[in-house]
Design a protein around this motif. Structure first.
Motif: not given
Length: 225
Positions: A63-74
């Motif tokens: 589990v955990g939070p996500t941050i959009s526009q962070f890293g190389l993610n989709f």
């Protein structure tokens, strides 16, 4: 005298057997708490709990939070937005926001000794992840809205977990491949002329879905006992 010697020998043998049993049992692990720093590249703060449920079987929850526009993610639309990938993109005026992820995975240790949570493992994983965005109306006439990119994933992981020095610190290395569905819910401003001839603005939702190959590899550091 012979009886006394026999008692001493039997006591020594019993103590040795007990000590060996204690040493063997010291390798048994019931649970592990982990953090996966390599998932930061996917915009995830990834925390997991692995619980032993049978002799060579465990269950792991992430589990955990996500941050959009962070890293190389989709979910980083600044990286993915282009003419080629336009259907994958969020509104370019969107700002990063907090989302979440959760996954559940049984893990099988076919080469491990009993109850050790150690060695090679195989693990089918089910995962859900959402990246959220805040979309603003540049004219300031409308309230901010939320856009999102959500993924549902099935992945088959193979990994290796070990305990350096047979202590309470663990290292878990894994690689997995599978498929993921994605759903993009974007918010766009639409201008229209009302019945009285005035130009009005309203939010409209633009939705896109699809399926993608999902590949992941990483390294987890944990503490267990």
């Amino acid at each position: 005298m012979k009886n006394l010697i026999a008692v001493i020998i039997l006591s020594a043998l019993s103590f040795g057997s007990y000590s060996q049993e204690e040493a063997d049992n010291s390798m048994e692990k019931k649970f592990v708490l982990k953090f996966c720093p390599t998932q930061l590249i996917a915009g995830e703060f990834n925390f997991s709990y692995e619980q032993r449920v049978a002799r060579i079987i465990s269950l792991e929850l992430e589990v955990g939070p996500t941050i959009s526009q962070f890293g190389l993610n989709f979910g980083n639309q600044r990286l993915w937005r282009s003419d080629l990938w336009e259907f994958d993109a969020i509104n370019p005026d969107a700002d990063a926001a907090i989302g979440f992820h959760a996954s559940l995975a049984p893990k099988f240790y076919p080469t491990s000794q009993d109850n050790e949570l150690k060695g090679l493992y195989l693990s089918p994983m089910f995962k859900y992840r959402t990246y959220n965005y805040t979309v603003e109306d540049v004219t300031g006439n409308l309230d901010d809205q939320r856009a999102s990119l959500s993924q549902a994933m099935f992945r088959f992981n193979m990994g290796f977990q070990f305990w350096p020095g047979d202590g309470n610190f663990s290292i878990d290395m894994y690689f997995g491949v599978g498929l993921s569905t994605f759903t993009i819910k974007d918010r766009l401003v639409d201008n229209y002329v009302d019945n009285q001839g005035y130009v009005q603005s309203q939010w409209v939702t633009n939705t896109d879905t699809g399926v993608r190959l999902n590949v992941a590899t990483g390294l987890k550091f944990g503490f267990g006992m």
